[in-house]
Design an enzyme around this catalytic site. Structure first.
Site, short mmCIF file in Angstrom:
data_model
loop_
_atom_site.label_atom_id
_atom_site.label_comp_id
_atom_site.label_asym_id
_atom_site.label_seq_id
_atom_site.Cartn_x
_atom_site.Cartn_y
_atom_site.Cartn_z
N LYS A 45 -7.43 15.80 5.03
CA LYS A 45 -7.34 14.96 6.25
C LYS A 45 -5.92 14.52 6.56
CE LYS A 45 -11.70 12.39 5.37
NZ LYS A 45 -12.28 13.34 4.45
N ILE A 46 -4.97 14.49 5.63
CA ILE A 46 -3.53 14.12 5.82
C ILE A 46 -2.84 15.23 6.26
CG2 ILE A 46 -1.42 13.45 4.83
CD1 ILE A 46 -3.06 11.82 2.70
N THR A 58 4.84 14.18 0.03
CA THR A 58 4.35 12.86 -0.09
C THR A 58 2.93 12.94 -0.66
OG1 THR A 58 3.25 13.51 2.34
CG2 THR A 58 5.62 12.08 2.39
N SER A 59 2.85 13.84 -1.45
CA SER A 59 1.38 13.95 -2.41
C SER A 59 1.49 13.42 -3.59
CB SER A 59 0.97 15.30 -2.19
OG SER A 59 1.94 16.41 -2.65
N ARG A 60 1.75 14.39 -4.37
CA ARG A 60 1.85 13.95 -5.96
C ARG A 60 3.20 14.26 -6.65
NH1 ARG A 60 -0.78 10.60 -4.58
NH2 ARG A 60 -3.00 9.88 -5.31
N GLU A 83 7.50 8.95 -11.85
CA GLU A 83 7.61 7.63 -11.02
C GLU A 83 7.17 6.37 -11.92
OE1 GLU A 83 4.42 6.77 -7.93
OE2 GLU A 83 5.64 9.00 -7.65
N ASP A 107 8.68 11.11 -1.14
CA ASP A 107 7.91 9.65 -1.41
C ASP A 107 7.20 9.62 -2.80
OD1 ASP A 107 7.32 7.04 -0.20
OD2 ASP A 107 5.27 7.68 -0.60
N HIS A 133 7.27 5.67 -3.09
CA HIS A 133 5.68 5.65 -2.95
C HIS A 133 5.13 4.67 -1.85
CE1 HIS A 133 2.22 7.45 -5.11
NE2 HIS A 133 1.66 7.21 -4.23
N GLN A 134 5.74 4.95 -0.69
CA GLN A 134 5.33 3.71 0.37
C GLN A 134 4.57 4.39 1.64
OE1 GLN A 134 9.75 2.94 1.33
NE2 GLN A 134 8.71 2.82 3.31
N ALA A 135 4.54 5.84 1.41
CA ALA A 135 3.69 6.54 2.58
C ALA A 135 2.69 5.80 3.07
CB ALA A 135 3.69 7.75 2.26
N PHE A 136 1.63 5.33 2.01
CA PHE A 136 0.38 5.01 2.25
C PHE A 136 0.56 3.45 2.57
CE2 PHE A 136 1.48 2.58 -1.52
CZ PHE A 136 0.69 1.42 -1.67
#
Length: 330
Positions: free
Chosen positions: A154-155, A232-234, A263, A258, A295-298
């Site tokens: 989806k992303i 921006t995944s893991r 982390e 991200d 980790h702010q993409a979401f």
């Protein structure tokens, strides 16, 4: 249901309390992360709600099950921090939020690409200091560039649509090919071809044993000189030490992260008055062509509303004995 939240922040409480008016669960918010030392705090909880950096390994799950917890509700898409086999053996159900706002992560991906390319973060600081020199700020047109996407769920699909709007050629590698992606002009190719042809590579795949350190010395050596790499995944999809070598050799010309593989001891906390002990992370920060966000993409209003709604619905479905459409199985 009685639900204990671990690793909760002010914004978690704000969104969940508001959305819970529709569901009526009893919510208990804890700031501490879930791990072997803190699991006892969930002894009264029928369900626990956890986030990406909480630890739900076999030891933690055993203690949860022993104390009467029946459901582990992830308020995120990733589930690599949960021992799914142990959960199944203990009779614990695990549910997640498979999709909330793919636009949030996809748009943040483009924010990293554009910022690194046009160096807006550096320009912002210069202008505030009265420095209007353009030296060192030159970028390139995205139009006509080739972008490789590893993972087109989806992303990845939303990211592809945005990139096509910029006039980019979009390559893709995934274990499953999407007809919808092909309809908008995405070209599926081998991983090797993607590395060799892409000016920009962006990661949108889950963390699995197959994708752990997918971006390693070998992969980086196969890429174009000066490639832009975005994740921006893991975090653990990238071997951080290999990337540092790639930055030093200038094989990697730009790096946007991200997420970071270690982390858990850093992100989501204010460490501004402390000395960061992670030498690899500090080394990454030392490069002027590296941009890291925590980790702010979401993190958009739309995404948070989606996360809270789906999480609470998952809990209600379990309580009412309904099918768990978002259950994660081993």
């Amino acid at each position: 249901m009685d639900v204990t939240f671990f690793n909760s922040k002010v914004y978690d409480k704000q969104f969940f309390v508001e959305e819970n008016k529709r569901f009526g669960h009893k919510l208990n918010f804890l700031e501490v992360p879930l791990n072997e030392k803190t699991v006892l705090l969930a002894r009264e909880a029928e369900a626990v709600c956890i986030f990406v950096n909480d630890i739900a390994d076999s030891k933690v799950l055993q203690q949860l099950a022993k104390a009467g917890t029946k459901l582990v509700a992830l308020r995120c898409a990733g589930f690599n921090n949960v021992d799914l086999k142990a959960a199944a053996d203990l009779g614990l159900k695990v549910v997640r939020v498979p999709a909330y706002s793919p636009y949030a992560v996809a748009e943040h991906t483009l924010a990293l690409i554009l910022t690194l390319n046009r160096k807006t973060h550096r320009a912002y600081n210069r202008v505030r200091e009265g420095n209007f020199s353009l030296n060192g700020l030159m970028g390139f047109d995205l139009h006509g560039r080739t972008v490789g996407l590893i993972g087109v769920g989806k992303i990845g699909l939303v990211t592809a649509r945005i990139l096509k709007g910029f006039g980019c050629t979009v390559l893709a590698y995934d274990v499953r090919e999407s007809a919808e992606a092909q309809e908008i002009g995405v070209e599926y190719t081998s991983l090797e071809q993607l590395y060799q042809r892409s000016d920009i590579i962006s990661l949108h795949c889950p963390l699995t044993p197959q994708t752990y350190h997918l971006i390693n010395d070998y992969a980086i050596a196969s890429m174009k000189d000066g490639v832009m790499l975005i994740n921006t995944s893991r975090g653990a999809i990238i071997d951080s030490r290999a990337v540092i070598k790639g930055l030093k050799s200038e094989k990697i010309g730009y790096l946007g992260l991200d997420v970071y593989e270690e982390e858990g001891d850093l992100f989501f906390e204010d460490l501004s008055n402390k000395v960061i002990q992670d030498d690899v992370f500090v080394r990454l920060l030392s490069f002027n062509n590296v941009l890291i966000t925590g980790h702010q993409a979401f993190f958009t209003t739309d995404a948070m509303q989606g996360i809270t709604r789906v999480t609470l619905q998952n809990i209600s479905d379990f309580e009412e004995g309904k099918p768990l459409v978002n259950e994660v199985l081993p």
